[in-house]
Enzyme design. Structure first.
Site, mmCIF file in Angstrom:
data_model
loop_
_atom_site.group_PDB
_atom_site.id
_atom_site.type_symbol
_atom_site.label_atom_id
_atom_site.label_comp_id
_atom_site.label_asym_id
_atom_site.label_seq_id
_atom_site.Cartn_x
_atom_site.Cartn_y
_atom_site.Cartn_z
ATOM 1 N N ALA A 1 0.825 -1.209 0.000
ATOM 2 C CA ALA A 1 0.000 0.000 0.000
ATOM 3 C C ALA A 1 0.856 1.254 0.000
ATOM 4 C CB ALA A 1 -0.940 -0.004 1.206
ATOM 5 N N CYS B 1 2.873 -12.972 0.572
ATOM 6 C CA CYS B 1 2.098 -14.164 0.200
ATOM 7 C C CYS B 1 2.987 -15.262 -0.370
ATOM 8 C CB CYS B 1 1.035 -13.794 -0.835
ATOM 9 S SG CYS B 1 -0.135 -12.539 -0.291
#
Length: 465
Positions: free
Chosen positions: A15, A48
């Protein structure tokens, strides 16, 4: 000549750096100064991918880094790693940053801002219990965590591993450790693994994990990490048993990291995440922005806020923030809660609401489950899959879909995600013009089979009459 505005970003991952990069593309250095402060060593990386790095499927950490600090520096973003923000002074429009480099002096400096972007991410849930900080106990939230775990695997003879928690990270780490030749036990306090699925679908995951050699123990409340004479982990204790372990991985999920924000008086929601408007401004503030795993976002199905820590959302949040800070305009309307994962060859996916979530917001619904295959039944290597679908009573509006199956199952959830976003009914879904050929799908795609059954159930139920 007017002085450049200053944008300060707290957090150097998805982000934060997406916001910085987007703003830089819209504003020159003379118009906008961008300072990004990251407490770790890396920027713009894929957390991830850590289970696949640990499992040896991908190389790391370099393969998991999209842009290094040096790359960002070359694009006109002042990135300072090993720099932790320890205070936000809203009245003074400044942040206090501390040098946390292992070889640094620990100096502290104030940095003023015109726009502040809070992208502090999430922190792993770490239960308060004896032995939880012992050598051999690892979280897997950052690349530094992944590197430390691999160092333990390479420096220690690890035969038995215990994973605490059977959510996405837990099952993915169980797979990674199986691939490294470990005997793996997963301890889950819930009724079934994958609490992001309904229990009946989670049971399918448990059965498949057992078939893969993963010992999954449910209803297991961990009470202690037991250490040996050398201080290292040797077992994990629950209320009823002990499980030998040379390595322990924490897969208990994460919580929004909003300590700084809350200390500054910024608003948070029921899950502890920052609350923003559609432009990703923190509610009540014109120049404070937030995105990524530290925020709560609107669930388009339930109408309430949720905390869903995914890199896909974080990158979109950053793009929206960067556009708005850079003088453009963008919004983030919300999510439908789509996620997909795998454990070995088992694919697991969900979107929308679970039964418990639908009940919690007062929705009445019908739930159906169907068995189908990934390809035409006569085509070689056709694999089974189970699809569960929830539809609202009376209206037939799709509320949620869950899928558990083998190759070709997981990404079918995207069909349901689009239908949820569009507010479609299950009846409307039955007419979707999906691609068909025997190598890819039966004549009736499993999603459409479930939609057709759900449509019939809604019509025939007393409430749907």
């Amino acid at each position: 000549m007017a002085a450049a505005r200053r944008m300060v970003v707290i957090g150097g991952d998805a982000a934060g750096m997406s916001a910085a990069s987007r703003a830089r593309r819209l504003k020159s250095r003379s118009e906008l100064e961008i300072l990004a402060l990251e407490r770790g060593e890396f920027t713009s990386y894929s957390a991830c991918g850590i289970p696949y790095w640990v499992g040896g499927v991908v190389d790391g950490p370099d393969e998991l880094i999209a842009r290094t600090p040096e790359t960002h520096q070359g694009r006109g973003i002042d990135v300072r790693t090993h720099t932790e923000v320890v205070e936000i002074d809203l009245a003074g429009q400044r942040v206090l940053a501390r040098d946390v480099d292992p070889h640094g002096k620990g100096d502290e400096h104030w940095h003023g801002f015109d726009d502040l972007v809070i992208a502090t991410g999430a922190r792993p849930r770490r239960p308060d219990m004896p032995g939880i900080d012992a050598p051999g106990v690892h979280g897997v939230q950052t690349l530094e965590h992944g590197r430390a775990l691999l160092e333990t695997l390479e420096a220690t003879r690890v035969e038995r591993a215990v994973v605490i928690g059977a959510g996405y990270i837990g099952v993915e780490m169980a797979e990674a450790l199986i691939q490294r030749g470990c005997q793996v036990t997963v301890l889950e306090r819930g009724e079934q693994p994958m609490s992001t699925l309904d229990p009946d679908m989670g049971r399918l995951v448990r059965d498949a994990m057992s078939g893969l050699g993963i010992d999954t123990v449910t209803g297991a409340e961990v009470t202690e990490v037991i250490t040996g004479e050398d201080g290292r982990v040797r077992a994990v204790a629950t209320k009823v048993s002990e499980y030998p372990a040379d390595l322990v991985v924490l897969g208990l999920g994460v919580a929004p990291e909003t300590t700084l924000a809350q200390e500054a008086g910024l608003p948070v929601g029921p899950y502890g995440g920052l609350l923003t408007d559609l432009a990703m401004r923190v509610r009540g503030y014109d120049n404070i922005w937030a995105g990524g795993d530290c925020v709560e976002v609107l669930d388009l199905v339930s109408g309430r806020t949720r905390h869903i820590p995914l890199g896909t959302h974080a990158n979109k949040h950053g793009q929206v923030i960067g556009a708005n800070v850079g003088g453009d305009y963008a919004t983030f309307p919300g999510v439908v809660g789509t996620a997909v994962s795998k454990v070995c060859d088992l694919e697991i996916a969900r979107t929308g609401l679970l039964e418990a979530e639908a009940h919690a917001v007062g929705l009445k619904f019908e739930a159906v489950t169907i068995e189908s295959t990934s390809r035409a039944g006569y085509y070689p290597d056709s694999r089974p899959m189970t699809v569960k679908m929830l539809a609202e009573q009376r209206t037939g509006r799709l509320l949620g879909t869950q899928i558990v199956g083998r190759e070709g199952a997981g990404k079918r959830v995207d069909i349901a995600a689009v239908a949820l976003t569009a507010g479609m009914t299950v009846e409307q879904m039955t007419a979707l013009d999906l691609g068909y050929a025997p190598p890819f799908s039966p004549v009736w795609d499993p999603i459409l089979v479930a939609a057709r059954k759900a449509a019939g159930t809604v019509k025939s139920s007393p409430s749907g009459a």
